[in-house]
Design a protein around this motif. Structure first.
Motif, mmCIF file in Angstrom:
data_model
loop_
_atom_site.group_PDB
_atom_site.id
_atom_site.type_symbol
_atom_site.label_atom_id
_atom_site.label_comp_id
_atom_site.label_asym_id
_atom_site.label_seq_id
_atom_site.Cartn_x
_atom_site.Cartn_y
_atom_site.Cartn_z
ATOM 1 N N PHE A 184 2.216 44.471 58.554
ATOM 2 C CA PHE A 184 2.823 43.610 59.593
ATOM 3 C C PHE A 184 4.255 43.719 59.854
ATOM 4 N N GLU A 185 4.948 43.291 61.006
ATOM 5 C CA GLU A 185 6.249 43.147 60.932
ATOM 6 C C GLU A 185 6.570 41.888 60.052
ATOM 7 N N TYR A 186 7.973 42.128 59.507
ATOM 8 C CA TYR A 186 8.434 40.929 58.784
ATOM 9 C C TYR A 186 9.246 39.892 59.332
ATOM 10 N N LEU A 187 8.879 38.600 59.174
ATOM 11 C CA LEU A 187 9.980 37.609 59.748
ATOM 12 C C LEU A 187 10.075 36.522 58.593
ATOM 13 N N ASP A 188 11.402 36.321 58.363
ATOM 14 C CA ASP A 188 12.050 35.706 57.285
ATOM 15 C C ASP A 188 11.416 34.204 57.289
ATOM 16 N N SER A 189 11.036 33.664 58.256
ATOM 17 C CA SER A 189 10.874 32.065 58.029
ATOM 18 C C SER A 189 9.760 31.869 58.666
ATOM 19 N N THR A 223 3.416 41.658 65.144
ATOM 20 C CA THR A 223 3.073 43.030 65.512
ATOM 21 C C THR A 223 2.369 43.694 63.896
ATOM 22 N N LEU A 224 1.239 44.159 64.441
ATOM 23 C CA LEU A 224 0.199 44.978 63.052
ATOM 24 C C LEU A 224 1.011 46.408 63.411
ATOM 25 N N HIS A 225 1.651 46.928 62.373
ATOM 26 C CA HIS A 225 2.142 48.256 62.246
ATOM 27 C C HIS A 225 1.234 49.565 61.842
ATOM 28 N N ASP A 226 0.628 48.830 60.786
ATOM 29 C CA ASP A 226 -0.259 49.982 60.192
ATOM 30 C C ASP A 226 -1.428 49.298 59.177
ATOM 31 N N ILE A 227 -2.344 50.282 59.071
ATOM 32 C CA ILE A 227 -3.541 49.467 58.342
ATOM 33 C C ILE A 227 -3.771 50.569 57.359
ATOM 34 N N ILE A 228 -3.977 50.448 56.238
ATOM 35 C CA ILE A 228 -4.301 51.127 54.938
ATOM 36 C C ILE A 228 -5.487 50.828 54.144
ATOM 37 N N HIS A 229 -6.527 51.728 54.110
ATOM 38 C CA HIS A 229 -7.858 51.320 53.823
ATOM 39 C C HIS A 229 -8.150 52.227 52.448
ATOM 40 N N ALA A 233 5.629 43.042 56.051
ATOM 41 C CA ALA A 233 4.692 41.799 55.242
ATOM 42 C C ALA A 233 3.486 42.681 55.142
ATOM 43 N N LEU A 234 3.027 42.723 53.827
ATOM 44 C CA LEU A 234 1.992 43.409 53.416
ATOM 45 C C LEU A 234 0.697 42.456 52.981
ATOM 46 N N LYS A 235 -0.324 42.717 53.902
ATOM 47 C CA LYS A 235 -1.328 41.515 53.641
ATOM 48 C C LYS A 235 -2.533 42.176 53.041
#
Length: 310
Positions: free
Chosen positions: A93-98, A78-84, A45-47
């Motif tokens: 973030f890890e993706y959860l489908d519901s 879980t926060l996997h990565d940060i892109i600035h 999931a990309l926030k």
């Protein structure tokens, strides 16, 4: 420095490492997309937080990043990565489908009571972990409780975890729900501590057990009215100091007596009713904590859940 360089070589911290697959929704200050990592082929999931025209976004976003980087728990997303980049900050973030709201919709708003207990236990376990670290969530609602296909529940959206005020509008100008907000916040307290999350937990327990929101008010006054009608209008006994609250006095609410909760949640057993009652106490000093809730007799008959350390 060399570790950072090598992570960068692999592709961490780079937008081109992720493919956007579609929009999942608008948050309080960001847009969330479903995506895939080219590194792992896993869904993410990309926030995406735009940095240019929203005054409060960067500090809220950076707050969320700094909090989540340190939270490692089975019941927290879980926060996997940060892109600035100069235009945006993207949290991967890890993706959860519901989420719990979709889950309730999918089962026709009639959850099996053992699953209510399993989800409740996981929610409290994640929250207890946060509260021990002096981190509040402050925006608990079914949409922020993500669920995967294994039935694992994870807390998400810590954007408000340390903010000084609770916003009333989201980024895209949608109204933020009042349904899970404790009465002390509705009446203007700015002294936030862990009990403010516990009221929302009670509202969520009720919603899982009945299939309908407990206090679906659309204004602060209506929200308080729904609360008082069911739990009883607060008195000095149930809420010491309430008679000095100017906002409370200005509403001039009728004097409602508390109603037996069992009449409204007939599927909840007596231990469940006892816990619900303890979560919905007006006095924040006596409202039950997440850690104490985990030891409540309601969970003695819990089945089908692993018990890693909380």
């Amino acid at each position: 420095m060399s570790r950072r360089a090598s992570l960068s070589d692999i592709g961490f911290g780079k937008l081109e490492t992720y493919v956007k697959l579609g929009k999942l929704g608008e948050g309080t200050y960001a847009t969330v997309f479903k995506g895939r990592s080219k590194l792992t082929e896993n869904l993410v999931a990309l926030k995406e937080i735009r940095l240019e025209h929203e005054e409060g976004a960067p500090c809220t976003a950076i707050r969320e990043v700094s909090l989540l980087k340190n939270l490692k728990h089975a019941n927290i997303v879980t926060l996997h990565d940060i892109i600035h980049t100069e235009r945006s900050l993207t949290l991967v973030f890890e993706y959860l489908d519901s989420d719990l709201k979709q889950y309730l919709d999918n089962c026709g708003n009639l959850m099996c009571m053992n699953n209510v207990k399993i989800f409740m236990f996981q929610l409290l376990r994640g929250l207890s972990y946060c509260h021990k670290r002096k981190i509040l969530h402050r925006d608990l609602k079914p949409q922020n409780l993500l669920i995967n296909d294994k039935g694992e529940l994870k807390l998400a959206d810590f954007g408000l975890a340390r903010a000084k005020s609770v916003p009333t509008k989201t980024y895209s100008n949608e109204v933020v729900t009042l349904w899970y907000r404790p009465p002390e916040v509705l009446l203007g307290t700015t002294e936030y501590s862990t009990p403010i999350d516990m009221w929302g937990v009670g509202c969520i327990l009720f919603e899982m057990a009945t299939g309908r929101p407990m206090f679906p008010g659309s204004t602060v006054k209506e929200e308080l009215h729904l609360v008082f009608r069911l739990i009883g209008t607060p008195t000095e006994d149930s809420w010491p100091g309430i008679s000095n609250n100017d906002e409370f006095r200005s509403y001039m609410f009728s004097q409602y007596r508390p109603q037996p909760l069992i009449n409204h949640v007939p599927r909840l057993d007596s231990e469940g009713i006892d816990m619900l009652t303890a979560l919905l106490l007006y006095d924040t000093r006596t409202r039950v904590s997440a850690e104490a809730s985990l030891r409540h007799p309601y969970f003695l008959t819990l089945t089908n859940i692993s018990h890693p350390p909380p």
